[in-house]
Design an enzyme around this catalytic site. Structure first.
Site, short mmCIF file in Angstrom:
data_model
loop_
_atom_site.label_atom_id
_atom_site.label_comp_id
_atom_site.label_asym_id
_atom_site.label_seq_id
_atom_site.Cartn_x
_atom_site.Cartn_y
_atom_site.Cartn_z
N ASP A 90 42.02 -4.03 -35.32
CA ASP A 90 43.08 -3.61 -34.39
C ASP A 90 42.55 -3.73 -32.97
O ASP A 90 41.71 -4.59 -32.69
CB ASP A 90 43.52 -2.18 -34.72
CG ASP A 90 44.99 -1.93 -34.40
OD1 ASP A 90 45.35 -2.06 -33.22
OD2 ASP A 90 45.76 -1.61 -35.32
N HIS A 165 46.96 1.37 -29.43
CA HIS A 165 47.45 1.00 -30.77
C HIS A 165 46.41 1.25 -31.86
O HIS A 165 46.70 1.86 -32.90
CB HIS A 165 47.87 -0.47 -30.74
CG HIS A 165 48.61 -0.95 -31.95
ND1 HIS A 165 47.97 -1.41 -33.07
CD2 HIS A 165 49.93 -1.06 -32.21
CE1 HIS A 165 48.87 -1.78 -33.98
NE2 HIS A 165 50.07 -1.58 -33.47
N SER A 494 53.40 -1.31 -37.87
CA SER A 494 52.02 -0.96 -37.53
C SER A 494 51.71 0.50 -37.85
O SER A 494 50.57 0.86 -38.11
CB SER A 494 51.77 -1.18 -36.02
OG SER A 494 51.56 -2.52 -35.73
#
Length: 708
Positions: A90, A165, A494
């Site tokens: 990620d 994220h 996600s």
């Protein structure tokens, strides 16, 4: 050594960006098309393909999934995940977050062979007993997009996360419990990961929401040899899905599968049928759905009616303000339609000053926050945005604002038309729970069918992915108010993917010897297709009917996944047989596996691959499908078949009873399909469930009946 993979597009090995030396052999380099073509002609080169760019796909969720009840009943106490290591590919991690403290954890598992790579603002002390490893990869990204510095955005040349994220996904998987967490008071509660004692190994391959194939493959090469048990990957290519033999995610995850590693990946946020990504059968592909919590920012009209809206609005309106539609406030020379979208230089400040402006979307991907900025700059005091995604995407504007759906927009329009001077006020955000029905499929969640191998139903599963509160990077400031956030609420597949990654860690800790396919089967066959009203899961916001192309086998059920009763297992050789059955060439198989492989003279049928779901994409008359299940229970048990019949097809299961004596026993069965009407080019759906009274092992059936 022969060279497997060459990425990118501009002289060769001397200009290599990455060397892949662990799970597979190859390198990536910047080559011109003519150089790549010449290299591909070499006998020592297996294949050459261009590196593509993947995109990132973005408290109460674990309670909604029933995990808290399992903990309270001590059903998880015997399944400590402290020996499970989850690799997260990620955007990195913010190690100082309270969610990543290693308090109470034992030493790092001896099996972990990775490293804590230092870099900008990231030292060895940033790793601990929770974050056991950290690596970062930017060579591919910079070769394809230019230096990181050229983006004029905050970043760290290290595993430290500047986007938020990766921090969000990692904390959803294995974050330590943190009390009294909220976003401006919204969603307040204890933030926790699903596998709270699992360890995290961070592989930062994404920068500014973009991830290069070359870097992703380097991350896979390291992760598969560092000793991780699970790989979580909340990223993927834009549709259409590349073929497996030219897709870094598929190639990297195949080598992980060979090493016994479960790979969980997001299906994507592309809204429409045939857009699901990461669809290789060895990947656990995750769709997104809601949970039983609404985050509402409602509108109080001058006639005392309340219209439900959705946003993150910590700002308080002290009184009522006039309402005006953007279409009625067009700047000179601008059409009403253009003004309705509230874009730059389309609104007349004299008309919107001191008012709440009602705006619409021109396209679904419009920058919603920017509309709020435009209204504020023109003197507006609030914004109401009509948005089909209102419930699924929580936005915070720079001024009081909320999103409403089409039904609410119609109600608002009636009020504004009936009143000479319509007024309203926008409330601060409130958290509402429990809500019904839940879950609902998120509107944005990518759907099947699988465009590469349509006999494999994709996605596989759904999990909470709407308005998930988890840890964040404080330098990834809120884009609207400039605030630094430690926790944030965002949506996307996600967010659903790490829920399934955590569940895979729990199942792995419960059954350490199980293969990735067995763990996948346990999660899929125990899923539910019912919401909390005991009705079939629907799709938000239009309450439309759903199918396995929306949710796969259904919504995850952690309590049942730990003890599935039966599993559908398969290994690398079974995958090779499956790929042979769909016509894979020796060169393609060598590209995927790194070895020269010849297919059998009589390949198996693709629909006989021992997958936990049952798909036939090209049914012409009567046919049979075969499966094998492995028993995991205590003592003898008898499982009986129950069938939900697809429309227009008769189904029989032979044998209809499976009698097991001991754990580990395998039994095979045949499913005979007899169609009596075609499906007109569409799939028809049903299900096969094996039950012994205590366990229900359910497989969705999807058939495209071309002829009878």
């Amino acid at each position: 050594m022969p060279v497997n993979f060459v990425f990118s597009h501009y002289g060769a090995k001397d200009a290599a960006l990455h060397h892949y030396t662990k799970s597979f052999r190859g390198f990536s380099a910047m080559l011109r098309p003519d150089q790549a073509a010449k290299l591909a002609e070499s006998d020592s080169v297996l294949s050459v393909f261009e590196s593509k760019t993947n995109k990132i796909h973005t408290t109460h969720s674990w309670e909604f999934l029933g995990l808290n009840n399992l903990k309270q009943n001590n059903r998880l106490s015997m399944y400590s995940t402290s020996n499970i290591i989850v690799g997260v590919i990620d955007s990195g991690i913010w190690p100082e977050s309270k969610s990543f403290n290693g308090y109470g954890l034992g030493p790092v598992p001896a099996k972990f062979k990775g490293e804590c790579l230092t870099g900008e603002n990231f030292t060895l002390s940033n790793c601990n007993r929770k974050i056991v490893g950290a690596r970062f990869y930017s060579t591919g990204f910079e070769a394809e997009n230019g230096p990181l510095e050229s983006f004029n955005r905050t970043f760290f040349r290290s595993a430290r996360d500047s986007d938020g994220h990766g921090t969000h996904t990692a904390s959803t998987i294995a974050g330590s419990p943190v009390d009294n967490v909220s976003l401006f008071g919204v969603g307040r509660g204890t933030a926790t990961g699903g596998a709270i004692s699992a360890r995290l190994a961070i592989y930062k391959a994404c920068w500014f929401s973009l991830c290069s194939d070359a870097d992703i493959l380097a991350a896979f090469d390291d992760a598969t040899n560092d000793g991780v048990d699970i790989i979580s990957m909340s990223l993927g290519p834009d549709p259409p899905q590349p073929i497996y033999f030219e897709d870094a995610n598929s190639i990297g995850s195949f080598h992980a599968f060979q090493k016994g590693i479960v790979v969980s990946a997001s299906a994507g946020n592309s809204f429409f049928p045939s857009t699901a990504g990461n669809v290789a059968p060895w990947i656990l592909t995750v769709a997104a759905s809601t949970m039983d919590r609404d985050i509402q920012t409602n509108i109080y009209l001058g006639n005392s009616k309340v219209i439900k809206g959705f946003s993150i609005n910590p700002l308080k309106m002290e009184s009522f303000y006039g309402l005006i539609a953007g279409s009625m406030a067009a700047a000179p020379g601008i059409t009403s339609k253009s003004a309705s979208f509230c874009k730059n230089n389309t609104l007349d400040p004299n008309l919107i000053k001191g008012k709440i402006v009602v705006c619409t979307l021109e396209i679904l991907t419009d920058n919603r926050r920017e509309k709020g900025i435009i209204v504020k700059q023109g003197g507006g005091v609030g914004i109401i945005l009509v948005d089909a995604l209102a419930k699924d995407v929580e936005i915070q504007f720079e001024l009081p604002g909320t999103l409403i759906g089409q039904e609410e927009a119609a109600e608002l329009q009636v009020y504004m038309t009936a009143q000479m001077n319509p007024v309203a006020t926008i409330y601060q955000t409130i958290t509402v729970l429990p809500t019904k029905p839940a879950p609902e499929m998120a509107m944005f969640s990518s759907m099947g069918p699988n465009v590469i191998t349509p006999d494999i139903i994709k996605p596989d599963i759904t999990a909470p992915g709407v308005n998930v509160l988890a840890a964040w990077s404080p330098v990834a400031t809120d884009a609207t108010a400039g605030r630094s956030l430690d926790y944030n609420i965002i949506s996307g597949t996600s967010m659903s993917c790490p829920h399934v990654s955590a569940l895979a860690a729990i199942v792995k800790s419960s059954h350490p010897s199980w293969s990735p396919a067995a763990i996948k089967s346990a999660i899929m066959t125990t899923a539910t297709i019912l919401d909390n009203t005991q009705s079939f899961i629907r799709r938000h916001p239009n309450d439309t009917q759903t199918s396995p192309f929306d949710y796969g086998s259904g919504h995850i059920n952690p309590a049942a996944a730990i003890d599935p009763g039966l599993v559908y297992d398969f290994g690398s050789n079974d995958i090779i047989d499956f790929l042979c059955s769909i016509g894979a060439s020796p060169a393609q198989l060598k590209n995927l596996t790194g070895h020269m492989i010849d297919c059998k003279n009589t390949p198996t049928s693709p629909y006989d691959f021992n997958y936990p779901s049952i798909g036939v994409s090209n049914m012409k008359g009567n046919m049979s499908v075969h499966r094998t299940v492995t028993y995991f229970g205590k003592g003898p048990s008898v499982y009986k078949a129950e069938v939900d019949y697809p429309a227009g097809v008769k189904v029989s299961v032979i044998p209809s009873e499976l009698r097991f004596e001991n754990p580990g026993e395998e039994m095979s069965f045949r499913i005979d399909f007899t169609p009596y009407e075609t499906s007109n080019g569409d799939f028809v759906f049903g299900a096969l469930t094996w039950t012994n009274g205590n366990h229900r092992v359910r497989s969705p059936i999807g058939l495209n009946v071309l002829s009878v």
